[in-house]
Design a protein around this motif. Structure first.
Motif, PDB file in Angstrom:
ATOM      1  N   TYR A 242      13.889 -12.028  39.187  1.00 30.92           N
ATOM      2  CA  TYR A 242      14.847 -11.689  38.275  1.00 30.92           C
ATOM      3  C   TYR A 242      13.872 -11.170  37.646  1.00 30.92           C
ATOM      4  CZ  TYR A 242      17.682 -15.735  39.738  1.00 30.92           C
ATOM      5  OH  TYR A 242      18.354 -16.928  40.564  1.00 30.92           O
ATOM      6  N   ALA A 243      12.265 -11.608  37.329  1.00 29.09           N
ATOM      7  CA  ALA A 243      11.807 -10.622  36.356  1.00 29.09           C
ATOM      8  C   ALA A 243      11.790  -9.069  36.405  1.00 29.09           C
ATOM      9  CB  ALA A 243      10.204 -11.664  36.570  1.00 29.09           C
ATOM     10  N   ILE A 244      11.069  -8.702  37.697  1.00 30.66           N
ATOM     11  CA  ILE A 244      11.497  -7.194  37.686  1.00 30.66           C
ATOM     12  C   ILE A 244      13.316  -6.862  36.858  1.00 30.66           C
ATOM     13  CG2 ILE A 244      11.378  -5.797  39.913  1.00 30.66           C
ATOM     14  CD1 ILE A 244      10.181  -7.702  41.537  1.00 30.66           C
ATOM     15  N   SER A 245      13.858  -7.486  38.069  1.00 27.05           N
ATOM     16  CA  SER A 245      15.657  -7.240  36.967  1.00 27.05           C
ATOM     17  C   SER A 245      15.289  -6.729  35.673  1.00 27.05           C
ATOM     18  CB  SER A 245      16.418  -7.485  37.720  1.00 27.05           C
ATOM     19  OG  SER A 245      16.510  -8.181  38.881  1.00 27.05           O
ATOM     20  N   THR A 246      14.798  -7.822  35.169  1.00 27.73           N
ATOM     21  CA  THR A 246      14.508  -7.559  33.734  1.00 27.73           C
ATOM     22  C   THR A 246      13.931  -6.483  33.205  1.00 27.73           C
ATOM     23  OG1 THR A 246      15.182 -10.597  33.921  1.00 27.73           O
ATOM     24  CG2 THR A 246      14.358  -9.123  31.781  1.00 27.73           C
ATOM     25  N   VAL A 247      12.567  -6.214  33.906  1.00 29.07           N
ATOM     26  CA  VAL A 247      12.026  -5.415  33.457  1.00 29.07           C
ATOM     27  C   VAL A 247      12.285  -3.970  33.461  1.00 29.07           C
ATOM     28  CG1 VAL A 247       9.938  -3.843  33.831  1.00 29.07           C
ATOM     29  CG2 VAL A 247      10.163  -6.579  33.557  1.00 29.07           C
ATOM     30  N   ALA A 250      15.605  -3.879  30.884  1.00 30.75           N
ATOM     31  CA  ALA A 250      14.902  -3.287  29.592  1.00 30.75           C
ATOM     32  C   ALA A 250      14.579  -1.736  29.807  1.00 30.75           C
ATOM     33  CB  ALA A 250      13.405  -4.230  29.499  1.00 30.75           C
ATOM     34  N   LEU A 251      13.462  -1.077  30.935  1.00 33.40           N
ATOM     35  CA  LEU A 251      13.686   0.183  30.510  1.00 33.40           C
ATOM     36  C   LEU A 251      14.456   0.617  30.543  1.00 33.40           C
ATOM     37  CD1 LEU A 251      10.316   1.958  31.441  1.00 33.40           C
ATOM     38  CD2 LEU A 251      11.636   2.226  33.491  1.00 33.40           C
ATOM     39  N   THR A 252      15.559   0.818  31.519  1.00 34.91           N
ATOM     40  CA  THR A 252      16.912   1.233  31.652  1.00 34.91           C
ATOM     41  C   THR A 252      17.931   0.925  29.836  1.00 34.91           C
ATOM     42  OG1 THR A 252      17.441   0.672  33.666  1.00 34.91           O
ATOM     43  CG2 THR A 252      19.023   1.282  32.440  1.00 34.91           C
ATOM     44  N   VAL A 253      17.298   0.075  29.654  1.00 33.09           N
ATOM     45  CA  VAL A 253      18.164   0.314  27.712  1.00 33.09           C
ATOM     46  C   VAL A 253      17.171   0.906  26.747  1.00 33.09           C
ATOM     47  CG1 VAL A 253      17.959  -1.352  25.627  1.00 33.09           C
ATOM     48  CG2 VAL A 253      19.522  -2.023  27.819  1.00 33.09           C
ATOM     49  N   ALA A 254      16.286   1.181  26.650  1.00 35.15           N
ATOM     50  CA  ALA A 254      15.619   1.841  25.949  1.00 35.15           C
ATOM     51  C   ALA A 254      15.436   3.106  26.663  1.00 35.15           C
ATOM     52  CB  ALA A 254      13.498   1.092  26.432  1.00 35.15           C
ATOM     53  N   MET A 255      15.451   3.495  27.707  1.00 32.53           N
ATOM     54  CA  MET A 255      15.629   5.130  28.097  1.00 32.53           C
ATOM     55  C   MET A 255      17.320   5.908  27.536  1.00 32.53           C
ATOM     56  SD  MET A 255      13.675   6.189  31.443  1.00 32.53           S
ATOM     57  CE  MET A 255      14.161   7.831  31.087  1.00 32.53           C
ATOM     58  N   LEU A 256      18.481   4.791  27.650  1.00 38.42           N
ATOM     59  CA  LEU A 256      19.707   4.854  27.028  1.00 38.42           C
ATOM     60  C   LEU A 256      19.965   4.939  25.814  1.00 38.42           C
ATOM     61  CD1 LEU A 256      22.499   3.002  30.199  1.00 38.42           C
ATOM     62  CD2 LEU A 256      21.105   5.538  29.650  1.00 38.42           C
TER      63      LEU A 256
END
Lengths: 267, 356
Positions: A242-247, A250-256
């Motif tokens: 879960y923790a890895i997925s959340t990171v 977050a990264l994907t949202v930031a990039m998009l």
């Protein structure tokens, strides 16, 4: 301003469906993010806030190795595919229309249309043949595969930017004594740059979360983050995931978000 | 004004497309534009004026014929190798560069030393009165300011010829008038040959030394604004520039006989009995006493007040319509009323015989 002749606001059902779709899309994500901060193990049982799982994931060498590998592959693949995509986009927009142009577009965008599993199997067979003949076992196969299927993701925003560009600017540069090469790097390239960055980010994200092709192409000991997570989930659902997925989320949202801001038309 | 030829087109033809669907945008155009001249290409949209400009700039190559610059064949020279600069209709300022960088672009590409670029940019900014905006991005400028930057950018490398492609069409009327004067001033100050493309006949008449009127890919007439206006060679030129009257007539000796049997003085030439079309500008039509010799009777059909003058629409006895532009008197009507019988004459030398 909605036209009164046809406004979805006046039709029943639209909002209900919209709400349902948003719930189906985002509730699972919210749950994942929420429980990644749980101090307990079981999903659905909230035992208090903690960052323990992030710590566990961070301390896990296998996670570290997979993350580094994933980022390395994504960075290399996105750079290669972006360079190819820029050339392809220039080749399809900065010349007279030619016969078979639509066919070329289709060829470039082929990875978007062919089922991924087919590409994966094809690559598996092809790379196996190369492996037998060369003995090379390295990470290069994944890089090549990722570079190839990332091309359309980089190509589309770059081409859109090139097509939206005022061609008169290039004409004006030529009129002002710029050689064709100078026209490109003094005018076309700087104006294209937001498109190039956007395309590269899209390619990066696409490479970063690929599972199917990576799974077929990788050799032993070449786990990327997604394949590592898949392997872990197969054994038991670990809250660490879960923790890895959340990171990753977050990264994907930031990039998009950055992608959106870059491709938005300002002028 | 020097009399040497700056730009010459010899039998220039430009076709777009191929085979039977090919469009001939420029059909055998030959013209010489003199050094230091303000030359205007005037015509409706699609007449080929912009195509001719693009051939001179090097953005297109002629299908046949030649383009010469100072006597040298430049037909196939790429645009960056021609000492010719363009002011584009859309201005085409580089949005990622500042005003000063835009103006210096051409000089930089020519590889001029930095000090020279800086000095010229400064001079150009002064010339177009934009010094305070040197470091603005071009997207932060108003239309009129962008126009000036585009001009300065094209003038900075001191081209042999400056090409202007409808540069004023995006400006509002007041700004357009200002820029017309500004352009003329810049042309006189720099002494550079200007080739100006427009569909606005008033713009052409007020600014040009000479005008080339184009239609359907052909050059119809080349001459001074006065020549073009007063001595149009054909119906197209006569009707495109200003308002005019067309009257059918036939030649008889040294005069022309109108359909109604009245004769008018006309320039010599032509053969007896030949049917022609004559043209007279509305301001050259005079209302006279019907007793005067040579007066042509007519009937007022309507009157339209335009402020400075009044347009008087009349019909001759045979039905031919004719317009007179009369100066409005300070008070009252022009002493005319609809349906009134009047007599008219054409001012001496005002009648032109058209070629078609």
């Amino acid at each position: 301003m909605a036209d009164r002749a046809f406004s979805t606001a006046r039709l029943p059902g639209f909002s209900a469906i919209a709400i349902f779709v948003f719930v189906a899309l985002y509730l699972p994500l919210l749950m994942l993010v929420f429980y990644s901060f749980n101090s307990g193990k079981a999903i659905g049982v909230w035992e208090g806030f903690s960052l323990d799982w992030y710590g566990t994931a961070w301390a896990n060498d296998a996670v570290k190795a997979a993350t580094l590998r994933s980022f390395g592959i994504a960075l290399t693949a996105s750079i290669i595919s972006t360079i190819v995509a820029v050339m392809a986009a220039l080749g399809t927009t900065r010349r007279r229309a030619f016969r078979g142009q639509t066919f070329i577009y289709m060829m470039i965008n082929q990875p978007l249309m062919v089922p991924e599993i087919v590409t994966a199997v094809a690559l598996l067979i092809f790379f196996a043949w190369i492996k037998v003949n060369t003995g090379y076992q390295g990470i290069g196969y994944i890089v090549v595969a990722h570079s190839a299927f990332c091309i359309p993701f980089a190509y589309l925003p770059i081409r859109a930017r090139l097509e939206g560009m005022d061609r008169t600017l290039e004409t004006a540069a030529a009129d002002l004594y710029a050689t064709p090469w100078q026209v490109f790097y003094r005018v076309t390239f700087p104006l294209l740059l937001p498109g190039i960055i956007a395309g590269m980010m899209l390619a990066f994200v696409t490479s970063l979360d690929d599972v199917v092709i990576t799974l077929f192409v990788k050799s032993a000991g070449q786990e990327t983050l997604p394949t590592y997570m898949l392997g872990q989930i197969r054994r038991s659902v670990s809250t660490e995931i879960y923790a890895i997925s959340t990171v990753l989320l977050a990264l994907t949202v930031a990039m998009l978000t950055a992608f959106f801001l870059l491709t938005r038309k300002k002028d | 004004m020097g009399q040497a030829v700056a730009v010459e087109a010899r039998n220039a033809v430009k076709e777009f497309g191929a085979g039977p669907s090919a469009v001939r945008a420029l059909n055998d155009v030959s013209v010489s534009i003199l050094e230091g001249e303000f030359f205007t290409l005037l015509g409706p949209s699609g007449c080929g004026k912009t195509t001719l400009l693009r051939l001179i700039a090097g953005f297109e190559m002629p299908s046949s014929g030649t383009i010469l610059l100072n006597g040298q064949d430049i037909s196939y020279l790429p645009p960056n190798k021609r000492p010719v600069n363009t002011v584009f209709q859309s201005y085409a300022l580089f949005p990622h560069l500042t005003v000063a960088e835009n103006i210096g672009f051409g000089l930089q590409m020519q590889g001029r030393p930095k000090s020279e670029v800086t000095a010229t940019v400064k001079r150009m900014l002064e010339l177009v009165k934009l010094e305070p905006l040197a470091n603005r991005k071009s997207s932060q400028l108003s239309g009129g300011q962008q126009q000036r930057v585009a001009l300065a950018r094209a003038l900075a490398p001191s081209p042999k010829v400056l090409l202007l492609d409808e540069p004023l069409s995006a400006l509002d009327l007041k700004l357009r008038k200002e820029m017309q004067i500004e352009l003329k001033r810049l042309q006189l100050e720099t002494g550079i040959t200007f080739i100006f493309v427009t569909h606005d006949q008033e713009e052409a008449l007020t600014m040009s030394d000479r005008i080339g009127v184009m239609s359907a890919g052909k050059l119809q007439q080349v001459g001074s604004p006065r020549d073009i206006y007063n001595k149009p060679v054909n119906r197209f030129v006569a009707s495109f520039i200003g308002e005019t009257n067309f009257l059918p007539a036939s030649r008889k000796g040294s005069s022309l006989v109108l359909a109604g049997g009245h004769s008018v003085d006309a320039p010599a030439g032509g053969t007896d009995g030949q049917h022609v079309t004559i043209t007279v500008r509305p301001e050259q039509v005079r209302l006279v006493d019907s007793a005067e010799s040579g007066a042509i009777p007519a009937k007022v059909t309507s009157l339209v007040y335009f402020g400075t003058d009044t347009h008087c629409y009349m019909a001759l006895a045979d039905g031919t319509e004719i317009i007179a532009r009369l100066q409005s008197p300070a008070t009252g009507e022009a002493g005319l009323a609809q349906g009134q019988n009047v007599a008219l004459r054409f001012a001496p030398g005002s009648v032109q015989v058209l070629g078609d």
